[in-house]
Structures are given as C-alpha cells and as structure tokens.
Motif scaffolding. Sequence first.
Motif, PDB file in Angstrom:
ATOM      1  N   ALA A  37      48.864  60.430   8.259  1.00  0.00           N
ATOM      2  CA  ALA A  37      47.799  59.463   8.003  1.00  0.00           C
ATOM      3  C   ALA A  37      48.385  58.107   7.632  1.00  0.00           C
ATOM      4  O   ALA A  37      47.885  57.060   8.075  1.00  0.00           O
ATOM      5  N   THR A  38      49.451  58.106   6.848  1.00  0.00           N
ATOM      6  CA  THR A  38      50.108  56.855   6.472  1.00  0.00           C
ATOM      7  C   THR A  38      50.730  56.184   7.693  1.00  0.00           C
ATOM      8  O   THR A  38      50.589  54.963   7.884  1.00  0.00           O
ATOM      9  N   LEU A  39      51.406  56.966   8.539  1.00  0.00           N
ATOM     10  CA  LEU A  39      51.996  56.398   9.748  1.00  0.00           C
ATOM     11  C   LEU A  39      50.930  55.846  10.690  1.00  0.00           C
ATOM     12  O   LEU A  39      51.118  54.770  11.280  1.00  0.00           O
ATOM     13  N   ALA A  40      49.809  56.544  10.814  1.00  0.00           N
ATOM     14  CA  ALA A  40      48.721  56.050  11.661  1.00  0.00           C
ATOM     15  C   ALA A  40      48.147  54.754  11.093  1.00  0.00           C
ATOM     16  O   ALA A  40      47.858  53.814  11.845  1.00  0.00           O
ATOM     17  N   ALA A  41      47.988  54.688   9.783  1.00  0.00           N
ATOM     18  CA  ALA A  41      47.466  53.469   9.151  1.00  0.00           C
ATOM     19  C   ALA A  41      48.408  52.288   9.381  1.00  0.00           C
ATOM     20  O   ALA A  41      47.965  51.183   9.697  1.00  0.00           O
ATOM     21  N   ILE A  42      49.703  52.523   9.239  1.00  0.00           N
ATOM     22  CA  ILE A  42      50.686  51.454   9.470  1.00  0.00           C
ATOM     23  C   ILE A  42      50.653  51.018  10.932  1.00  0.00           C
ATOM     24  O   ILE A  42      50.670  49.817  11.232  1.00  0.00           O
ATOM     25  N   PHE A  43      50.590  51.979  11.851  1.00  0.00           N
ATOM     26  CA  PHE A  43      50.541  51.656  13.271  1.00  0.00           C
ATOM     27  C   PHE A  43      49.334  50.785  13.590  1.00  0.00           C
ATOM     28  O   PHE A  43      49.452  49.742  14.241  1.00  0.00           O
ATOM     29  N   PHE A  44      48.148  51.205  13.153  1.00  0.00           N
ATOM     30  CA  PHE A  44      46.946  50.433  13.464  1.00  0.00           C
ATOM     31  C   PHE A  44      46.927  49.082  12.752  1.00  0.00           C
ATOM     32  O   PHE A  44      46.381  48.112  13.269  1.00  0.00           O
ATOM     33  N   PHE A  45      47.536  49.006  11.577  1.00  0.00           N
ATOM     34  CA  PHE A  45      47.660  47.724  10.893  1.00  0.00           C
ATOM     35  C   PHE A  45      48.512  46.763  11.726  1.00  0.00           C
ATOM     36  O   PHE A  45      48.145  45.597  11.927  1.00  0.00           O
ATOM     37  N   LEU A  46      49.637  47.261  12.253  1.00  0.00           N
ATOM     38  CA  LEU A  46      50.511  46.416  13.073  1.00  0.00           C
ATOM     39  C   LEU A  46      49.836  46.024  14.390  1.00  0.00           C
ATOM     40  O   LEU A  46      49.968  44.877  14.840  1.00  0.00           O
ATOM     41  N   VAL A  47      49.105  46.957  14.999  1.00  0.00           N
ATOM     42  CA  VAL A  47      48.374  46.638  16.227  1.00  0.00           C
ATOM     43  C   VAL A  47      47.315  45.582  15.939  1.00  0.00           C
ATOM     44  O   VAL A  47      47.129  44.643  16.716  1.00  0.00           O
ATOM     45  N   ASP A  48      46.624  45.707  14.808  1.00  0.00           N
ATOM     46  CA  ASP A  48      45.613  44.728  14.428  1.00  0.00           C
ATOM     47  C   ASP A  48      46.224  43.342  14.240  1.00  0.00           C
ATOM     48  O   ASP A  48      45.677  42.341  14.716  1.00  0.00           O
ATOM     49  N   ILE A  49      47.371  43.285  13.599  1.00  0.00           N
ATOM     50  CA  ILE A  49      48.056  41.998  13.409  1.00  0.00           C
ATOM     51  C   ILE A  49      48.455  41.413  14.759  1.00  0.00           C
ATOM     52  O   ILE A  49      48.288  40.205  15.001  1.00  0.00           O
ATOM     53  N   ALA A  50      48.974  42.245  15.657  1.00  0.00           N
ATOM     54  CA  ALA A  50      49.398  41.760  16.969  1.00  0.00           C
ATOM     55  C   ALA A  50      48.209  41.228  17.765  1.00  0.00           C
ATOM     56  O   ALA A  50      48.289  40.159  18.380  1.00  0.00           O
ATOM     57  N   ILE A  51      47.104  41.942  17.747  1.00  0.00           N
ATOM     58  CA  ILE A  51      45.917  41.486  18.480  1.00  0.00           C
ATOM     59  C   ILE A  51      45.371  40.197  17.868  1.00  0.00           C
ATOM     60  O   ILE A  51      45.025  39.254  18.588  1.00  0.00           O
ATOM     61  N   ARG A  52      45.309  40.156  16.538  1.00  0.00           N
ATOM     62  CA  ARG A  52      44.805  38.944  15.879  1.00  0.00           C
ATOM     63  C   ARG A  52      45.695  37.749  16.180  1.00  0.00           C
ATOM     64  O   ARG A  52      45.214  36.647  16.471  1.00  0.00           O
ATOM     65  N   THR A  53      47.019  37.956  16.130  1.00  0.00           N
ATOM     66  CA  THR A  53      47.945  36.863  16.417  1.00  0.00           C
ATOM     67  C   THR A  53      47.802  36.397  17.865  1.00  0.00           C
ATOM     68  O   THR A  53      47.762  35.193  18.147  1.00  0.00           O
ATOM     69  N   GLY A  54      47.687  37.364  18.786  1.00  0.00           N
ATOM     70  CA  GLY A  54      47.532  37.007  20.194  1.00  0.00           C
ATOM     71  C   GLY A  54      46.238  36.258  20.458  1.00  0.00           C
ATOM     72  O   GLY A  54      46.228  35.262  21.187  1.00  0.00           O
ATOM     73  N   LEU A  55      45.156  36.711  19.866  1.00  0.00           N
ATOM     74  CA  LEU A  55      43.880  36.025  20.065  1.00  0.00           C
ATOM     75  C   LEU A  55      43.875  34.640  19.422  1.00  0.00           C
ATOM     76  O   LEU A  55      43.341  33.683  19.989  1.00  0.00           O
ATOM     77  N   THR A  56      44.481  34.542  18.240  1.00  0.00           N
ATOM     78  CA  THR A  56      44.559  33.238  17.582  1.00  0.00           C
ATOM     79  C   THR A  56      45.363  32.267  18.430  1.00  0.00           C
ATOM     80  O   THR A  56      44.967  31.107  18.606  1.00  0.00           O
ATOM     81  N   TRP A  57      46.466  32.721  18.977  1.00  0.00           N
ATOM     82  CA  TRP A  57      47.290  31.867  19.834  1.00  0.00           C
ATOM     83  C   TRP A  57      46.528  31.491  21.103  1.00  0.00           C
ATOM     84  O   TRP A  57      46.528  30.329  21.510  1.00  0.00           O
TER      85      TRP A  57
END
Length: 63
Positions: A37-57
């Motif tokens: 569960a912790t690994l899944a949370a970290i994975f989705f957190f990183l994916v969320d950051i990547a998507i947010r950064t890409g959309l912001t750019w």
Amino acid sequence: MANPVQFLSQVRDQAAKITWPTRREVVTTTIMVFIMATLAAIFFFLVDIAIRTGLTWLLGSVS
C-alpha cells in the motif's frame, strides 16, 4: 434437499476441515499489505506530480 440433521452434520464436517493461519502468517501478510500500500501510494504520488508538471508546462507554454 437434505434434512436439517444431515445439513448440520455436513456443516460440522466441512468446518472441521478449516485451517486457520498461524499468528506468524497473519503478521507477515499484514506487513506485506502495508508495504504494498505504501509503494502504491508513492507510485501514484509520483505519477500525479509528473502529470501535474507536464500539464503545467503544456498549458503555460500555450498561453
């Protein structure tokens, strides 16, 4: 359909076949669930950051 006495006898026979996990198995699987569960949370957190950064750019470069 079996009569109630036969049914209860069959239930008792099946219940006798149940094997419960040991305390060690329960603790081990619980720890594994928390780790996954912790690994899944970290994975989705990183994916969320990547998507947010890409959309912001992307949206920042369009304006």
